[in-house]
Scaffold this motif. Sequence first.
Motif, PDB file in Angstrom:
ATOM      1  N   ARG A  55      12.712   3.514  -5.007  1.00  0.00           N
ATOM      2  CA  ARG A  55      11.445   3.256  -4.338  1.00  0.00           C
ATOM      3  C   ARG A  55      10.305   4.076  -4.929  1.00  0.00           C
ATOM      4  NH1 ARG A  55      10.304   3.706   2.195  1.00  0.00           N
ATOM      5  NH2 ARG A  55       8.257   2.673   2.174  1.00  0.00           N
ATOM      6  N   ALA A  56      10.305   5.377  -4.696  1.00  0.00           N
ATOM      7  CA  ALA A  56       9.226   6.231  -5.201  1.00  0.00           C
ATOM      8  C   ALA A  56       9.743   7.647  -5.331  1.00  0.00           C
ATOM      9  CB  ALA A  56       8.016   6.201  -4.271  1.00  0.00           C
ATOM     10  N   THR A  57       9.328   8.334  -6.400  1.00  0.00           N
ATOM     11  CA  THR A  57       9.724   9.722  -6.560  1.00  0.00           C
ATOM     12  C   THR A  57       9.116  10.578  -5.451  1.00  0.00           C
ATOM     13  OG1 THR A  57       7.887   9.997  -8.103  1.00  0.00           O
ATOM     14  CG2 THR A  57      10.057   9.620  -9.049  1.00  0.00           C
ATOM     15  N   GLY A  58       9.784  11.668  -5.151  1.00  0.00           N
ATOM     16  CA  GLY A  58       9.308  12.573  -4.108  1.00  0.00           C
ATOM     17  C   GLY A  58      10.195  12.597  -2.890  1.00  0.00           C
ATOM     18  N   GLY A  59      10.825  11.449  -2.583  1.00  0.00           N
ATOM     19  CA  GLY A  59      11.689  11.390  -1.411  1.00  0.00           C
ATOM     20  C   GLY A  59      10.924  11.705  -0.138  1.00  0.00           C
ATOM     21  N   GLN A  60      11.636  12.227   0.860  1.00  0.00           N
ATOM     22  CA  GLN A  60      10.977  12.590   2.120  1.00  0.00           C
ATOM     23  C   GLN A  60       9.972  13.705   1.903  1.00  0.00           C
ATOM     24  OE1 GLN A  60      13.508  13.357   5.454  1.00  0.00           O
ATOM     25  NE2 GLN A  60      14.573  11.409   5.308  1.00  0.00           N
ATOM     26  N   ARG A 118       0.831  -1.210   0.000  1.00  0.00           N
ATOM     27  CA  ARG A 118       0.000   0.000   0.000  1.00  0.00           C
ATOM     28  C   ARG A 118       0.863   1.257   0.000  1.00  0.00           C
ATOM     29  NH1 ARG A 118      -2.940   0.686   4.541  1.00  0.00           N
ATOM     30  NH2 ARG A 118      -1.832  -0.891   5.766  1.00  0.00           N
ATOM     31  N   ASP A 119       1.947   1.230   0.768  1.00  0.00           N
ATOM     32  CA  ASP A 119       2.832   2.388   0.827  1.00  0.00           C
ATOM     33  C   ASP A 119       3.507   2.625  -0.523  1.00  0.00           C
ATOM     34  OD1 ASP A 119       4.170   4.483   2.375  1.00  0.00           O
ATOM     35  OD2 ASP A 119       5.987   3.272   2.105  1.00  0.00           O
ATOM     36  N   PHE A 120       3.919   1.550  -1.185  1.00  0.00           N
ATOM     37  CA  PHE A 120       4.545   1.689  -2.503  1.00  0.00           C
ATOM     38  C   PHE A 120       3.580   2.326  -3.498  1.00  0.00           C
ATOM     39  CE2 PHE A 120       5.354   0.118  -6.786  1.00  0.00           C
ATOM     40  CZ  PHE A 120       6.689   0.443  -6.964  1.00  0.00           C
ATOM     41  N   LEU A 121       2.343   1.833  -3.533  1.00  0.00           N
ATOM     42  CA  LEU A 121       1.352   2.388  -4.463  1.00  0.00           C
ATOM     43  C   LEU A 121       1.049   3.840  -4.139  1.00  0.00           C
ATOM     44  CD1 LEU A 121      -1.095  -0.649  -4.671  1.00  0.00           C
ATOM     45  CD2 LEU A 121       0.480   0.136  -6.454  1.00  0.00           C
ATOM     46  N   ALA A 122       0.866   4.146  -2.850  1.00  0.00           N
ATOM     47  CA  ALA A 122       0.524   5.515  -2.463  1.00  0.00           C
ATOM     48  C   ALA A 122       1.650   6.482  -2.791  1.00  0.00           C
ATOM     49  CB  ALA A 122       0.198   5.563  -0.970  1.00  0.00           C
ATOM     50  N   ARG A 123       2.895   6.098  -2.496  1.00  0.00           N
ATOM     51  CA  ARG A 123       4.017   6.996  -2.737  1.00  0.00           C
ATOM     52  C   ARG A 123       4.295   7.188  -4.218  1.00  0.00           C
ATOM     53  NH1 ARG A 123       9.116   6.193   1.009  1.00  0.00           N
ATOM     54  NH2 ARG A 123       9.615   8.062  -0.183  1.00  0.00           N
ATOM     55  N   ASN A 124       3.883   6.226  -5.042  1.00  0.00           N
ATOM     56  CA  ASN A 124       4.015   6.379  -6.487  1.00  0.00           C
ATOM     57  C   ASN A 124       2.749   6.929  -7.134  1.00  0.00           C
ATOM     58  OD1 ASN A 124       6.712   5.295  -7.623  1.00  0.00           O
ATOM     59  ND2 ASN A 124       6.161   3.813  -6.034  1.00  0.00           N
ATOM     60  N   VAL A 161       1.724  -1.846 -12.954  1.00  0.00           N
ATOM     61  CA  VAL A 161       0.943  -0.619 -12.736  1.00  0.00           C
ATOM     62  C   VAL A 161       1.382   0.500 -13.670  1.00  0.00           C
ATOM     63  CG1 VAL A 161       0.471  -1.192 -10.339  1.00  0.00           C
ATOM     64  CG2 VAL A 161       2.459   0.231 -10.885  1.00  0.00           C
ATOM     65  N   GLY A 162       2.267   0.193 -14.607  1.00  0.00           N
ATOM     66  CA  GLY A 162       2.619   1.177 -15.624  1.00  0.00           C
ATOM     67  C   GLY A 162       3.844   2.008 -15.344  1.00  0.00           C
ATOM     68  N   LEU A 163       4.627   1.658 -14.318  1.00  0.00           N
ATOM     69  CA  LEU A 163       5.861   2.384 -14.045  1.00  0.00           C
ATOM     70  C   LEU A 163       6.997   1.786 -14.872  1.00  0.00           C
ATOM     71  CD1 LEU A 163       5.624   2.673 -10.149  1.00  0.00           C
ATOM     72  CD2 LEU A 163       5.060   4.437 -11.833  1.00  0.00           C
ATOM     73  N   ALA A 164       7.829   2.643 -15.437  1.00  0.00           N
ATOM     74  CA  ALA A 164       8.955   2.169 -16.238  1.00  0.00           C
ATOM     75  C   ALA A 164      10.027   1.586 -15.323  1.00  0.00           C
ATOM     76  CB  ALA A 164       9.532   3.313 -17.061  1.00  0.00           C
ATOM     77  N   VAL A 165      10.552   0.441 -15.693  1.00  0.00           N
ATOM     78  CA  VAL A 165      11.601  -0.204 -14.892  1.00  0.00           C
ATOM     79  C   VAL A 165      12.855  -0.499 -15.710  1.00  0.00           C
ATOM     80  CG1 VAL A 165       9.977  -1.209 -13.248  1.00  0.00           C
ATOM     81  CG2 VAL A 165      10.600  -2.493 -15.303  1.00  0.00           C
ATOM     82  N   GLU A 166      12.784  -0.370 -17.033  1.00  0.00           N
ATOM     83  CA  GLU A 166      13.936  -0.651 -17.883  1.00  0.00           C
ATOM     84  C   GLU A 166      14.300   0.586 -18.707  1.00  0.00           C
ATOM     85  OE1 GLU A 166      15.736  -3.272 -17.881  1.00  0.00           O
ATOM     86  OE2 GLU A 166      14.476  -4.610 -16.648  1.00  0.00           O
ATOM     87  N   PRO A 167      15.597   0.914 -18.808  1.00  0.00           N
ATOM     88  CA  PRO A 167      16.004   2.046 -19.653  1.00  0.00           C
ATOM     89  C   PRO A 167      15.798   1.708 -21.120  1.00  0.00           C
ATOM     90  CG  PRO A 167      17.934   0.881 -18.836  1.00  0.00           C
ATOM     91  CD  PRO A 167      16.743   0.271 -18.143  1.00  0.00           C
ATOM     92  N   THR A 168      15.576   2.727 -21.935  1.00  0.00           N
ATOM     93  CA  THR A 168      15.359   2.498 -23.368  1.00  0.00           C
ATOM     94  C   THR A 168      16.658   2.402 -24.139  1.00  0.00           C
ATOM     95  OG1 THR A 168      15.166   4.877 -23.780  1.00  0.00           O
ATOM     96  CG2 THR A 168      13.118   3.667 -23.300  1.00  0.00           C
ATOM     97  N   THR A 169      17.751   2.845 -23.536  1.00  0.00           N
ATOM     98  CA  THR A 169      19.061   2.750 -24.178  1.00  0.00           C
ATOM     99  C   THR A 169      20.100   2.507 -23.103  1.00  0.00           C
ATOM    100  OG1 THR A 169      20.617   3.864 -25.664  1.00  0.00           O
ATOM    101  CG2 THR A 169      19.460   5.247 -24.060  1.00  0.00           C
ATOM    102  N   ASP A 170      21.339   2.303 -23.508  1.00  0.00           N
ATOM    103  CA  ASP A 170      22.375   2.025 -22.505  1.00  0.00           C
ATOM    104  C   ASP A 170      23.339   3.185 -22.315  1.00  0.00           C
ATOM    105  OD1 ASP A 170      23.673   1.900 -24.897  1.00  0.00           O
ATOM    106  OD2 ASP A 170      24.365  -0.173 -24.703  1.00  0.00           O
ATOM    107  N   PHE A 171      23.077   4.329 -22.989  1.00  0.00           N
ATOM    108  CA  PHE A 171      23.964   5.486 -22.820  1.00  0.00           C
ATOM    109  C   PHE A 171      23.150   6.779 -22.839  1.00  0.00           C
ATOM    110  CE2 PHE A 171      27.217   8.605 -23.522  1.00  0.00           C
ATOM    111  CZ  PHE A 171      28.321   8.083 -22.856  1.00  0.00           C
ATOM    112  N   TYR A 172      23.476   7.677 -21.887  1.00  0.00           N
ATOM    113  CA  TYR A 172      22.758   8.937 -21.743  1.00  0.00           C
ATOM    114  C   TYR A 172      23.743  10.089 -21.574  1.00  0.00           C
ATOM    115  CZ  TYR A 172      18.665   6.006 -20.906  1.00  0.00           C
ATOM    116  OH  TYR A 172      17.653   5.089 -21.042  1.00  0.00           O
TER     117      TYR A 172
END
Length: 555
Positions: free
Chosen positions: A261-266, A162-168, A219-230
């Motif tokens: 974990r989730a964007t926003g931090g503290q 629940r905390d993971f979903l709420a924070r995201n 739930v639709g969150l991106a977990v893999e980068p689209t390329t290997d160099f930025y």
Amino acid sequence: MGAMANPVILTVDDDPVVSRAVARDLRRRYGERYRVIRAGSGPEALDALREIKLRGEQVALLLADHRMPEMTGIEFLEAAMDLFPAARRVLLTAYADTDAAIEAINVVDLDHYLLKPWHPPEEKLYPVMDGLLEAWAATPDAALTEIRVVGHRWSAPSFKIRDFLARNLIPYRWLLTDDPEGARLLAAAGASETDVPLVVTAEGKTLIAPSAAELASVVGLAVEPTTDFYDVVVVGGGPAGLGSAVYAASEGLRTVLVERRATGGQAGQSSRIENYLGFPDGVSGAQLTDRARRQALKFGAELLSTREVIGLTEAGGARLLRFGDGTEIAAHTVVLATGVSYRVLDAPGVGDFTGRGVFYGAVSTEAPNCVDQEVYIVGGANSAGQAAVFFSRYAARVHLVVRGPDLTASMSRYLIDQLEQSDRITVHPHTQVVGAAGGDHLERITLCDSRTGEVRTAETSWLFVFIGAEPRTDWLDGVLLRDERGFIITGPDLVTDGKPPSGWSLSRDPYHLETSLPGVFAAGDVRSQSVKRVASAVGEGAMAVSLVHRYLEAQ
């Protein structure tokens, strides 16, 4: 499961005659498919939207009059975007206000404006409404996707989900195993009460006790980068990291933000931030985070969730970051914005109840469960004060446990004033939590007065901890220079007797936010000697990008 209520069309006008006329015309054409609700002011309409949001219902269209005394139509629509970003927005104006309506197209992404009078509605109202409602119905709204979580009330794994979903900022419906609907879902999934938490997606996919990465992927969150160099990798999704991602992407840099974990931090957990520039009425951490996320995505930044960075190495002109699963990504530059974590309360029994009555940070998901109960908060800084004010809306009494003599050394004056004005908040100075006990959840804590040595027991099922912060930088040991507390040393602080740090490979001194490894920058709370405030973190995130440009131009 029961039929969903019809989507809502909400109209706002302080003139009762106009309000009734608008609602009458809308109900005549759309009453069978939509619920038409009218409000007499912006604040009243926002209250209605919050209630609709809590019920998990949909809002298709918002129609607001521009000239209202408490809150203009533009101000209302801007606030309503945080609750229902996909709802179509229409401003009702007089001919003299058309300039304001045109301006609102940019301010609140206005879909249309209507001039008074709109009669006959068959020519001036319905064609516009038909098009907007058709567009709304054809556009999937992620915010309206219902995820259901079934679990036990005092289950730490259920709390983590629940905390993971709420924070995201992922909407979900929480069901106990003994709820009729929860029991039906368990039966349909072929699971028992021991197979929890159970997550059921809107598409009907079931996951039993999923990991954060598994949950993120469905739930639709991106977990893999689209390329290997930025061009730049930002590590950490708090205010500093989001600030870096927004500015880097908006200036054309190939940008990826990595958050474990989730964007926003503290800051994302703060119930209300009232001293942030530009928000005189305050803004919640969730709202600020959501807006920043949308900005970063708008400019093309990638945001990766549930990816923990565990290694940083130099590879010629590139910087390599290694994830916990062994994969890597590379970039010209790196911005470290990993922030800090709340320290663990080290007292007998406390660790046994983490997620079962003992929580770190302001866990907003638990607030409705604290109604008419005694809540204890440990800490004397702003985050603890904000949490105390927030929980006082629900709890019978909030007890703020402070080790020092008072709050003046660590808390902003505006928060101290709010605490003093509340008849539901009690501050306990010179006090520490020295123990915790209970059965399947926290039931009591032990408090000690450091002046007298007096020990007493308090009955409570709710303990929220805010006792200072520690940087998560152990993975940088031997890679970057850190101070004695683990914070990353940057810029002029790296120069001793006019000399850069040992191993520094460039002829110039480190830039202001640059670490002991060229091309790697630190911003926000993780940086040694930084100001621990949201505004300064955002500023450092932006400054880091300007220094990234300087670094890249010199290569």
